[in-house]
Design an enzyme around this catalytic site. Structure first.
Site, short mmCIF file in Angstrom:
data_model
loop_
_atom_site.label_atom_id
_atom_site.label_comp_id
_atom_site.label_asym_id
_atom_site.label_seq_id
_atom_site.Cartn_x
_atom_site.Cartn_y
_atom_site.Cartn_z
N HIS A 111 0.82 -1.22 0.00
CA HIS A 111 0.00 0.00 0.00
C HIS A 111 0.85 1.27 0.00
O HIS A 111 0.60 2.21 0.77
CB HIS A 111 -0.96 0.01 1.19
CG HIS A 111 -2.16 -0.87 1.00
ND1 HIS A 111 -3.04 -0.72 -0.05
CD2 HIS A 111 -2.62 -1.92 1.73
CE1 HIS A 111 -4.00 -1.63 0.04
NE2 HIS A 111 -3.76 -2.38 1.10
N HIS B 285 -4.59 -9.08 1.95
CA HIS B 285 -5.94 -8.54 1.82
C HIS B 285 -6.61 -8.17 3.13
O HIS B 285 -7.14 -7.08 3.28
CB HIS B 285 -6.82 -9.51 1.03
CG HIS B 285 -8.18 -8.98 0.71
ND1 HIS B 285 -8.37 -7.79 0.03
CD2 HIS B 285 -9.42 -9.47 0.97
CE1 HIS B 285 -9.68 -7.59 -0.12
NE2 HIS B 285 -10.33 -8.58 0.45
N ASP C 276 -1.77 -5.61 -3.80
CA ASP C 276 -2.08 -4.35 -3.11
C ASP C 276 -0.79 -3.56 -2.86
O ASP C 276 -0.48 -3.16 -1.73
CB ASP C 276 -2.85 -4.57 -1.81
CG ASP C 276 -4.35 -4.72 -2.06
OD1 ASP C 276 -4.76 -4.78 -3.23
OD2 ASP C 276 -5.11 -4.79 -1.07
N ASN D 37 -6.71 -6.56 -5.09
CA ASN D 37 -7.98 -5.93 -5.45
C ASN D 37 -7.82 -4.44 -5.73
O ASN D 37 -8.58 -3.86 -6.53
CB ASN D 37 -9.03 -6.17 -4.36
CG ASN D 37 -8.67 -5.55 -3.03
OD1 ASN D 37 -7.67 -5.91 -2.43
ND2 ASN D 37 -9.49 -4.63 -2.55
N HIS D 38 -6.82 -3.79 -5.15
CA HIS D 38 -6.61 -2.37 -5.44
C HIS D 38 -6.07 -2.18 -6.85
O HIS D 38 -6.44 -1.21 -7.53
CB HIS D 38 -5.68 -1.75 -4.39
CG HIS D 38 -6.38 -1.45 -3.11
ND1 HIS D 38 -6.77 -0.19 -2.73
CD2 HIS D 38 -6.80 -2.28 -2.11
CE1 HIS D 38 -7.38 -0.24 -1.56
NE2 HIS D 38 -7.40 -1.50 -1.16
#
Length: 238
Positions: free
Chosen positions: A28, A191, A55, A81-82
């Site tokens: 992130h 996740h 991610d 998913n990002h």
């Protein structure tokens, strides 16, 4: 712009016979934390490798730098998913959801940097098989492994709802599913932010919430393979 029909597949990494392999939890954009973790383990980019669970982007301060890691010969990552939200941002609802979940940085980039970001993300696979010298393997996908045998990964990736579960699922953790996969010594996922890395059967979850104030998990493969199982204890969610 983004391609909504993106269906990256499966990457196979041969055994690392020269150095060490590390597994990386959800980054992130926290590249500073990764650089510090690499120093602590004396990471050698000439022989060592990092395999991330996806991610790489959003919420943290250095999303573009995080993506550029995937251009290094020692860094590999699955889609998270990002990243999927980035690829599907031509859809207005997905774009709004992405912006609400940390994707605003992308729209502050120059057009060239946006193109670079998309080009990198489009190369990321849904799944990575990390082969081991003893003939076993480790399976890596972002959220969880919804099937029974990692040897079926190619077929599973052809099933849309299975791919969706690999990107977004939380069933294994929320239902405390303890399964042993006959096709992989370990499957590794992120996740869901957790207080500590958590192993249920042959599934190891390593998102320890770095961007939320937790510690970034960079764990050597040998340590991951011997990581203790949680047993009957409650999953320590972040």
């Amino acid at each position: 712009m983004a391609k909504s029909d993106h269906t990256s597949g499966h990457m196979v990494l041969p055994p690392n016979t020269r150095g060490r392999d590390y597994l990386l939890g959800d980054l992130h954009g926290c590249v500073d934390a990764l650089e510090e973790a690499m120093k602590l383990v004396s990471f050698d980019p000439e022989v060592d490798r990092i395999i991330a669970v996806g991610d790489l982007i959003d919420r943290g301060p250095r999303s573009l730098d995080a993506l550029k890691l995937a251009r290094q010969p020692w860094f590999f990552s699955t889609l998270g998913n990002h990243e999927i939200m980035m690829l599907e941002a031509d859809d207005q609802r997905t774009r709004l959801m992405w912006q609400q979940n940390g994707g605003e940085w992308f729209y502050e980039l120059t057009p060239h940097s946006q193109e670079v970001s998309l080009a990198i993300v489009e190369t990321l696979p849904h799944a990575i098989t990390l082969e081991q010298e003893d003939g076993t393997c480790i399976g890596i996908c972002h959220a969880e492994w919804p099937a029974d045998n990692w040897r079926d990964i190619e077929e599973i990736l052809e099933v849309p709802w299975m791919r969706q579960q690999m990107l977004w699922g939380r069933t294994v953790l929320t239902q405390h599913e303890v399964r042993v996969d006959p096709g992989a010594a370990l499957t590794v996922h992120g996740h869901t932010p957790l207080k500590t890395p958590t192993r249920l059967g042959s599934a190891l979850f390593i998102d320890t919430g770095c961007v939320h104030g937790g510690k970034l998990t960079l764990i050597a493969v040998n340590d991951a393979l011997t990581y203790p199982e949680l047993g009957r204890k409650r999953v320590p969610l972040y």
